[in-house]
Scaffold this motif. Structure first.
Motif, PDB file in Angstrom:
ATOM      1  N   VAL A 134      -9.317 -14.170  -9.030  1.00 53.02           N
ATOM      2  CA  VAL A 134      -8.745 -12.827  -9.137  1.00 53.02           C
ATOM      3  C   VAL A 134      -9.838 -11.838  -8.768  1.00 53.02           C
ATOM      4  CG1 VAL A 134      -7.616 -11.157 -10.630  1.00 53.02           C
ATOM      5  CG2 VAL A 134      -7.183 -13.604 -10.954  1.00 53.02           C
ATOM      6  N   LEU A 135      -9.523 -10.954  -7.802  1.00 52.18           N
ATOM      7  CA  LEU A 135     -10.519 -10.006  -7.308  1.00 52.18           C
ATOM      8  C   LEU A 135      -9.958  -8.594  -7.405  1.00 52.18           C
ATOM      9  CD1 LEU A 135     -13.214  -9.352  -5.850  1.00 52.18           C
ATOM     10  CD2 LEU A 135     -11.983  -9.694  -3.683  1.00 52.18           C
ATOM     11  N   LEU A 136     -10.738  -7.664  -7.943  1.00 51.46           N
ATOM     12  CA  LEU A 136     -10.355  -6.265  -8.042  1.00 51.46           C
ATOM     13  C   LEU A 136     -11.405  -5.436  -7.309  1.00 51.46           C
ATOM     14  CD1 LEU A 136      -8.343  -4.251  -9.302  1.00 51.46           C
ATOM     15  CD2 LEU A 136      -9.885  -4.085 -11.268  1.00 51.46           C
ATOM     16  N   SER A 137     -10.962  -4.647  -6.286  1.00 50.78           N
ATOM     17  CA  SER A 137     -11.900  -3.847  -5.493  1.00 50.78           C
ATOM     18  C   SER A 137     -11.267  -2.509  -5.145  1.00 50.78           C
ATOM     19  CB  SER A 137     -12.289  -4.592  -4.210  1.00 50.78           C
ATOM     20  OG  SER A 137     -11.146  -4.821  -3.411  1.00 50.78           O
ATOM     21  N   TYR A 138     -12.118  -1.617  -4.567  1.00 46.82           N
ATOM     22  CA  TYR A 138     -11.669  -0.260  -4.254  1.00 46.82           C
ATOM     23  C   TYR A 138     -12.214   0.174  -2.893  1.00 46.82           C
ATOM     24  CZ  TYR A 138     -11.230  -0.250  -9.386  1.00 46.82           C
ATOM     25  OH  TYR A 138     -10.925  -0.562 -10.678  1.00 46.82           O
ATOM     26  N   ASP A 139     -11.520   1.123  -2.315  1.00 47.44           N
ATOM     27  CA  ASP A 139     -12.125   1.919  -1.249  1.00 47.44           C
ATOM     28  C   ASP A 139     -11.879   3.378  -1.599  1.00 47.44           C
ATOM     29  OD1 ASP A 139      -9.515   2.542  -0.556  1.00 47.44           O
ATOM     30  OD2 ASP A 139      -9.503   1.416   1.344  1.00 47.44           O
ATOM     31  N   ASP A 140     -12.013   4.279  -0.640  1.00 46.04           N
ATOM     32  CA  ASP A 140     -11.902   5.702  -0.975  1.00 46.04           C
ATOM     33  C   ASP A 140     -10.502   6.112  -1.403  1.00 46.04           C
ATOM     34  OD1 ASP A 140     -14.549   6.003  -0.381  1.00 46.04           O
ATOM     35  OD2 ASP A 140     -14.194   6.687   1.693  1.00 46.04           O
ATOM     36  N   ASN A 141      -9.496   5.356  -0.944  1.00 42.96           N
ATOM     37  CA  ASN A 141      -8.113   5.795  -1.154  1.00 42.96           C
ATOM     38  C   ASN A 141      -7.276   4.833  -1.982  1.00 42.96           C
ATOM     39  OD1 ASN A 141      -8.456   8.116   0.562  1.00 42.96           O
ATOM     40  ND2 ASN A 141      -8.347   6.690   2.315  1.00 42.96           N
ATOM     41  N   SER A 142      -7.690   3.557  -2.087  1.00 46.35           N
ATOM     42  CA  SER A 142      -6.808   2.560  -2.682  1.00 46.35           C
ATOM     43  C   SER A 142      -7.564   1.622  -3.603  1.00 46.35           C
ATOM     44  CB  SER A 142      -6.125   1.744  -1.578  1.00 46.35           C
ATOM     45  OG  SER A 142      -5.422   2.580  -0.697  1.00 46.35           O
ATOM     46  N   SER A 156      -0.724 -26.542   2.084  1.00 43.42           N
ATOM     47  CA  SER A 156      -1.850 -27.370   1.614  1.00 43.42           C
ATOM     48  C   SER A 156      -3.161 -26.599   1.560  1.00 43.42           C
ATOM     49  CB  SER A 156      -2.042 -28.623   2.492  1.00 43.42           C
ATOM     50  OG  SER A 156      -0.884 -29.403   2.507  1.00 43.42           O
ATOM     51  N   GLU A 157      -3.140 -25.301   1.846  1.00 45.40           N
ATOM     52  CA  GLU A 157      -4.361 -24.505   1.802  1.00 45.40           C
ATOM     53  C   GLU A 157      -4.265 -23.369   0.797  1.00 45.40           C
ATOM     54  OE1 GLU A 157      -5.552 -23.140   5.617  1.00 45.40           O
ATOM     55  OE2 GLU A 157      -5.508 -25.145   6.534  1.00 45.40           O
ATOM     56  N   GLY A 158      -3.254 -23.377  -0.038  1.00 47.56           N
ATOM     57  CA  GLY A 158      -3.109 -22.355  -1.048  1.00 47.56           C
ATOM     58  C   GLY A 158      -2.484 -21.091  -0.522  1.00 47.56           C
ATOM     59  N   ALA A 159      -2.411 -20.086  -1.401  1.00 48.52           N
ATOM     60  CA  ALA A 159      -1.800 -18.804  -1.051  1.00 48.52           C
ATOM     61  C   ALA A 159      -2.644 -17.682  -1.625  1.00 48.52           C
ATOM     62  CB  ALA A 159      -0.380 -18.729  -1.583  1.00 48.52           C
ATOM     63  N   GLU A 160      -2.561 -16.508  -0.977  1.00 50.26           N
ATOM     64  CA  GLU A 160      -3.280 -15.336  -1.449  1.00 50.26           C
ATOM     65  C   GLU A 160      -2.345 -14.140  -1.439  1.00 50.26           C
ATOM     66  OE1 GLU A 160      -7.242 -12.587  -0.533  1.00 50.26           O
ATOM     67  OE2 GLU A 160      -6.692 -14.217   0.811  1.00 50.26           O
ATOM     68  N   PHE A 161      -2.163 -13.503  -2.625  1.00 55.97           N
ATOM     69  CA  PHE A 161      -1.343 -12.314  -2.765  1.00 55.97           C
ATOM     70  C   PHE A 161      -2.261 -11.111  -2.874  1.00 55.97           C
ATOM     71  CE2 PHE A 161       1.541 -15.613  -3.938  1.00 55.97           C
ATOM     72  CZ  PHE A 161       2.800 -15.165  -3.552  1.00 55.97           C
ATOM     73  N   LEU A 162      -1.939 -10.051  -2.139  1.00 56.06           N
ATOM     74  CA  LEU A 162      -2.764  -8.848  -2.132  1.00 56.06           C
ATOM     75  C   LEU A 162      -1.900  -7.650  -2.496  1.00 56.06           C
ATOM     76  CD1 LEU A 162      -5.442  -7.370  -1.540  1.00 56.06           C
ATOM     77  CD2 LEU A 162      -4.652  -7.159   0.841  1.00 56.06           C
ATOM     78  N   VAL A 163      -2.327  -6.929  -3.574  1.00 60.75           N
ATOM     79  CA  VAL A 163      -1.632  -5.720  -4.013  1.00 60.75           C
ATOM     80  C   VAL A 163      -2.523  -4.521  -3.684  1.00 60.75           C
ATOM     81  CG1 VAL A 163      -0.738  -4.433  -5.980  1.00 60.75           C
ATOM     82  CG2 VAL A 163      -0.400  -6.909  -5.840  1.00 60.75           C
ATOM     83  N   ARG A 164      -1.937  -3.518  -3.037  1.00 65.19           N
ATOM     84  CA  ARG A 164      -2.657  -2.268  -2.763  1.00 65.19           C
ATOM     85  C   ARG A 164      -1.929  -1.138  -3.453  1.00 65.19           C
ATOM     86  NH1 ARG A 164      -2.390   2.302  -0.332  1.00 65.19           N
ATOM     87  NH2 ARG A 164      -0.264   1.829   0.374  1.00 65.19           N
ATOM     88  N   LEU A 165      -2.660  -0.388  -4.277  1.00 66.78           N
ATOM     89  CA  LEU A 165      -2.111   0.779  -4.955  1.00 66.78           C
ATOM     90  C   LEU A 165      -2.965   1.991  -4.611  1.00 66.78           C
ATOM     91  CD1 LEU A 165      -1.278  -0.688  -8.479  1.00 66.78           C
ATOM     92  CD2 LEU A 165       0.348   0.003  -6.725  1.00 66.78           C
ATOM     93  N   PRO A 166      -2.328   3.133  -4.312  1.00 63.10           N
ATOM     94  CA  PRO A 166      -3.109   4.324  -3.931  1.00 63.10           C
ATOM     95  C   PRO A 166      -3.818   4.930  -5.130  1.00 63.10           C
ATOM     96  CG  PRO A 166      -0.795   4.879  -4.060  1.00 63.10           C
ATOM     97  CD  PRO A 166      -0.880   3.386  -4.260  1.00 63.10           C
ATOM     98  N   LEU A 167      -5.059   5.359  -4.915  1.00 62.70           N
ATOM     99  CA  LEU A 167      -5.796   6.082  -5.945  1.00 62.70           C
ATOM    100  C   LEU A 167      -5.268   7.506  -6.045  1.00 62.70           C
ATOM    101  CD1 LEU A 167      -9.434   4.876  -5.191  1.00 62.70           C
ATOM    102  CD2 LEU A 167      -7.916   4.099  -7.020  1.00 62.70           C
TER     103      LEU A 167
END
Length: 735
Positions: free
Chosen positions: A647-655, A717-728
């Motif tokens: 589980v990874l939580l990160s930011y940029d200037d807007n999201s 066979s290689e897994g899955a990755e879900f990405l959620v983007r929410l605006p700041l």
């Protein structure tokens, strides 16, 4: 009469060379051209091929004599004057020559003066005879009857035409005109004799067969000036046919005008200058003019506007050349200045002198124009309706299949320009494999009822579209047409597929929910039943184990019911979010701590990584927690024992970015677009995973309600990755 020096030729035939030379000299001196021969045979041969104005002929010559040559000329009806010459003065010979037709007789030696006088008189008399002969032939061959009487009325001459009019030649005028119906004709002849004036008029006569015939006579007295006429010349022409033709024309004209007066349309005639010479009753009533005004002079151009008159004249001139009847549309004017639209039909009138005017008819087309205007308005209205219909409509020639008409929607629908559509066949609108099916739409039974079917068409850019086609045949003016109405049912087909899919998914959901509800419910019922029946026999540890199981199954049942209620509230739009400024890292960390127990049970490594510095998010904390639980829980559910979830939580200037990655079985490519749909679950043959298929759908609804996005990428066979983007949040978004 021939004159000296005008080429007059005199043939000299004599066996004596001296006589020939002497006479030739005299003839030349007189100004005539001499031609000499020495014997009769030579003279006859020359006369067969040449013509002469006079001939001096020796009576006695070797071979053919002068008498033989004279006889040849008389038998040939030659009017050339022949003067006989001889050394003998035998009077009997002179008389014989004159009787045979010789003009005169000279003795040798020929006196030059005498020869000059004889030739001059011979030429004059010959010319006069020629004129009399020509005049006599002309009069005798004339179709006009000619009769000459003396002062007493005795007929002295009548040509052959006179006999055909009056029968056999009568001795006097009274007898000749005895069959005349008018007794005044002989009297008129006598009056003309006395008065010395020309009289002419028509009279009716009876022909030899007893029938009536009409004649026109010109009677003229003949005599020297100042003297009483000695003869009367009458010229009479049979005009029976002319009178009959005039009477027939008069009857025809009367019938035409009687019929014209019965017509409700104005009928007119003009002279060659364009003045109206006749109008029927309808013409006077329609235009308001009187007969007196027409007689005073009423020009046809007065009925037309000034600007149309040149067009009228061009049309009439063209009709004078072609002679054909033609019509032209004009606005014609009445006497009071009012006008109305009319078709003017006109044709030239001809008589023996050629073009004499025009005859025509004027047809009031006011009602026709009003009907045409209304028809045109209706046509435009229905054309606009036709073009505005939202369905694509085409009309094609049923025999050739060529498109002839279409509406605006058809151009957009088939993605062709009007020029391209005009070159297409109906079959070109269908995919290759469906053109045979399209041909079935061209059936004669389409005249009785329309056909309806679902098919596909292909656009100008090759795009296939599902359509509902209503086709029919109709006939106008002997031509058979095909009409097709195409309705785009792509969305309908998609909706039908979605409905079927939703029905399937809901059926699966009901089955799944029923199963999911029964499993914990049966567990609860089973363990509670055991506790109730055997509570005295069960030790404390067993009872506590049973109660723990009952508690877990109740929580599972409550979670399941909560998901169902949540998706129901989302679908009904009754979900409200209580947004506030939160630290997403706190919420995500709490979810990971709560799910760590489940991960440990499956021996799955659950790792959380938060990039610093942390930024605040404007969101509903409970909703964000639900998103994290559903996505991380879904990863733990599908990750096998011994796996890993990051589980990874990160930011940029807007999201803010929140990602969950596992090393489970992955998601097939064809299922990637469906994993967020309600009630959908990815099936794995090697594992059986419990669930309703609502978790990811609920997560997407919450994320999108917060203005964010959720995506997935995966390989089998290689897994899955879900990405959620929410605006700041921006400063203006804060309460």
């Amino acid at each position: 009469m021939p004159k000296k020096g005008d080429g007059t030729t005199v043939l000299i035939a004599d066996d004596s060379a001296l006589v020939r030379q002497e006479i030739s000299r005299i003839v030349s001196n007189l100004g005539y051209r001499p031609v000499m021969v020495s014997e009769g045979d030579e003279a006859i041969a020359l006369l067969r091929t040449s013509s002469f104005n006079a001939m001096l002929l020796d009576v006695h010559m070797p071979g053919k004599s002068g008498m033989d040559v004279l006889r040849f000329l008389m038998e040939s009806n030659d009017v050339m004057p022949v003067i006989m010459i001889s050394g003998s003065g035998d009077i009997d010979l002179v008389v014989q020559c004159i009787k045979m037709g010789a003009y005169d007789y000279l003795t040798k030696p020929v006196d030059s003066n005498r020869l000059a006088v004889v030739l001059k008189n011979a030429f004059s008399e010959c010319a006069l005879r020629q004129q009399v002969r020509l005049l006599s032939a002309a009069v005798d061959q004339s179709p006009v009857a000619v009769v000459i009487t003396d002062a007493g009325g005795n007929v002295e001459y009548a040509n052959s035409a006179f006999s055909s009019v009056f029968g056999a030649l009568a001795p006097d005028a009274d007898t000749a005109f005895a069959r005349c119906d008018s007794a005044e004709l002989p009297s008129n002849i006598r009056k003309a004799m006395v008065a010395g004036k020309v009289w002419q008029g028509d009279f009716c006569n009876r022909n030899a067969a007893g029938g009536h015939c009409w004649a026109h006579a010109i009677i003229s007295p003949v005599g020297n000036k100042g003297r009483i006429p000695s003869h009367v010349l009458a010229l009479i022409q049979d005009i029976t046919d002319v009178r009959k033709n005039k009477e027939a024309l008069l009857r025809s004209t009367r019938r035409f005008r009687d019929l014209a007066d019965l017509l409700p349309q104005p009928v007119f005639e003009t002279d060659r200058k364009g003045f109206v010479t006749y109008s029927n009753r309808a013409g006077f009533v329609t235009f308001g003019y009187s007969r007196e005004e027409m007689k005073k002079g009423l020009h046809a151009l007065n009925f037309f506007a000034q600007g149309d008159r040149s067009r009228v004249l061009r049309g009439l001139n063209a009709k004078k050349i072609t002679g054909r009847l033609g019509s032209h549309e004009f606005r014609v004017f009445k006497r009071d200045g009012s006008c109305f639209p009319a078709l003017v039909y006109a044709a030239p009138i001809s008589d023996r002198n050629g073009f004499s005017g025009f005859r025509g008819i004027v047809v009031d087309i006011t009602e026709l124009k009003e009907a045409e205007q209304k028809l045109d308005e209706n046509r435009k209205k229905y054309l606009n309706l036709f073009r505005a219909i939202p369905d694509a409509i085409i009309v094609a020639d049923a025999e050739s299949g060529t498109l002839v008409e279409w509406n605006t929607q058809a151009e957009r629908f088939f993605d062709y320009s009007p020029e391209d559509l005009s070159r297409l066949h109906v079959g070109d609108l269908y995919p290759e494999e469906l053109r045979e099916e399209a041909a079935a739409s061209f059936g004669s039974d389409g005249l009785s009822q329309p056909r309806m079917l679902e098919t596909q068409i292909v656009t100008g850019h090759g795009l296939r579209i599902d359509v509902h086609l209503t086709s029919a045949m109709f006939m106008t003016e002997g031509n058979l047409w095909f009409v097709g109405i195409f309705r785009d049912i792509t969305e309908q087909k998609r909706s039908e597929r979605l409905v079927r899919e939703n029905i399937r998914m809901k059926n699966d959901f009901i089955s799944t929910v029923s199963h999911e509800l029964r499993t914990p419910l049966f567990s609860i019922l089973g363990f509670t039943g055991t506790l109730l029946r055997e509570q005295d026999e069960l030790d404390r540890a067993t009872r506590m184990e049973f109660l723990s199981i009952i508690h877990d199954e109740s929580k599972r049942l409550s979670s399941l019911i909560e998901d169902v209620l949540m998706i129901s509230r989302i679908d009904s739009g009754r979900v409200s979010y209580k947004k506030s400024e939160i630290d997403p890292s706190v919420t995500i960390s709490e979810v990971c701590r709560n799910l760590k127990i489940r991960a440990d049970e499956k021996m799955i490594e659950l790792h959380l990584k938060v990039h610093a510095p942390s930024k605040h998010l404007y969101a509903d904390p409970d909703a964000l927690k639900q998103v994290a639980i559903n996505i991380i829980g879904n990863a733990l559910k599908f990750t096998p024992s011994g796996g890993r979830v990051d589980v990874l939580l990160s930011y940029d200037d807007n999201s803010m970015f929140f990602s969950v990655k596992d090393n489970g079985p992955g998601i097939p490519e064809e299922d990637l677009e469906k994993v967020f749909e309600k009630f959908y679950r990815v099936e794995h043959s090697e594992t059986a995973v419990d669930g309703t298929g609502l978790g990811l759908s609920i997560a997407r609804e919450i994320v999108e309600a917060h203005g964010g996005t959720i995506t997935v990428k995966s390989r089998v066979s290689e897994g899955a990755e879900f990405l959620v983007r929410l605006p700041l949040p921006e400063q203006s978004d804060k309460p």
